[in-house]
Design a protein around this motif. Structure first.
Motif, short mmCIF file in Angstrom:
data_model
loop_
_atom_site.label_atom_id
_atom_site.label_comp_id
_atom_site.label_asym_id
_atom_site.label_seq_id
_atom_site.Cartn_x
_atom_site.Cartn_y
_atom_site.Cartn_z
N PHE A 48 39.85 -40.47 -127.99
CA PHE A 48 39.51 -41.78 -128.53
C PHE A 48 39.37 -42.83 -127.43
CE2 PHE A 48 42.12 -40.63 -132.57
CZ PHE A 48 41.09 -39.84 -133.03
N HIS A 52 35.62 -46.21 -130.84
CA HIS A 52 36.10 -45.57 -132.06
C HIS A 52 36.91 -46.55 -132.91
CE1 HIS A 52 35.51 -42.14 -129.20
NE2 HIS A 52 34.70 -41.83 -130.19
N THR A 61 33.42 -38.01 -131.68
CA THR A 61 34.15 -38.24 -130.44
C THR A 61 33.75 -37.21 -129.39
OG1 THR A 61 35.99 -36.74 -130.92
CG2 THR A 61 36.14 -38.97 -131.82
#
Length: 203
Positions: A48, A52, A61
């Motif tokens: 992350f 995000h 991702t």
């Protein structure tokens, strides 16, 4: 400044009398992610970063290996009930991790592990307030490009905290409002798609 009955004037503004002013470091243990860009792989453990949190999309991702993930999370890891907060580029955007997760995160994010006696859901909602955002700006590096707030100053950010029962009630009410707005947005999008399809048929 005139203060209505049941309220008090504090260093961050007027709040209900029973609310307390705490530093974010009192409310949560605060960590940051890896300072090194990891080696990405085709599939594996999600990684992350700021986009995000700002987009709310944690599905699309990049990935790192499970071995690197174990190394990066040896001292702390993201868990359900934690909050991720942006701290480089976009600062002060927060996302409550309300799902079971196995992921690593970059230095551009801070991880808030909310302490016992405080509601992570309330803190996440409170982070959208003008008072919180003002505090974030006040404690950020004023000359930094892009914007940046360090871990120490994040701990010094002041927040207004109601009694525990009220924290839960406020968080539940605001979550219900968010769910209602989300449903309305999906309905509007569906109606817009139907309208577009009808126009294409007519034209």
């Amino acid at each position: 400044m005139e203060v209505r009955a049941g309220y008090k004037l504090t260093e961050i503004g007027v709040v209900p009398t029973q609310w307390e002013i705490k530093s974010l470091g009192d409310v949560a243990a605060i960590k940051d992610g890896t300072h090194q860009t990891p080696k990405y792989v085709a599939s594996g453990i999600p990684f992350f970063s700021v986009e995000h949190v700002t987009s709310g999309n944690f599905r699309d991702t990049k990935f790192i290996s499970e071995q690197e993930h174990r190394f990066l999370t040896r001292s702390s890891k993201i868990e359900k009930g934690d909050i991720l907060m942006t701290r480089i580029g976009s600062i002060g955007d927060c996302k409550l991790i309300d799902w079971d997760v196995e992921a690593s995160y970059y230095v551009s994010l801070a991880l808030l592990k909310v302490r016992l006696g405080y509601s992570a859901a309330f803190i996440a909602h409170y982070s959208k307030s003008a008072s919180f955002q003002k505090e974030i700006e006040l404690h950020s590096l004023q000359s930094a490009i892009p914007k940046k707030i360090n871990l120490g100053p994040i701990s010094d950010v002041r927040v207004a905290i109601p009694p525990q029962g009220e924290q839960r009630a406020i968080a539940a009410a605001l979550s219900d409002v968010d769910a209602l707005l989300g449903g309305l947005e999906r309905l509007i999008a569906k109606k817009r798609d139907l309208k577009q399809a009808a126009m294409q048929q007519l034209l």
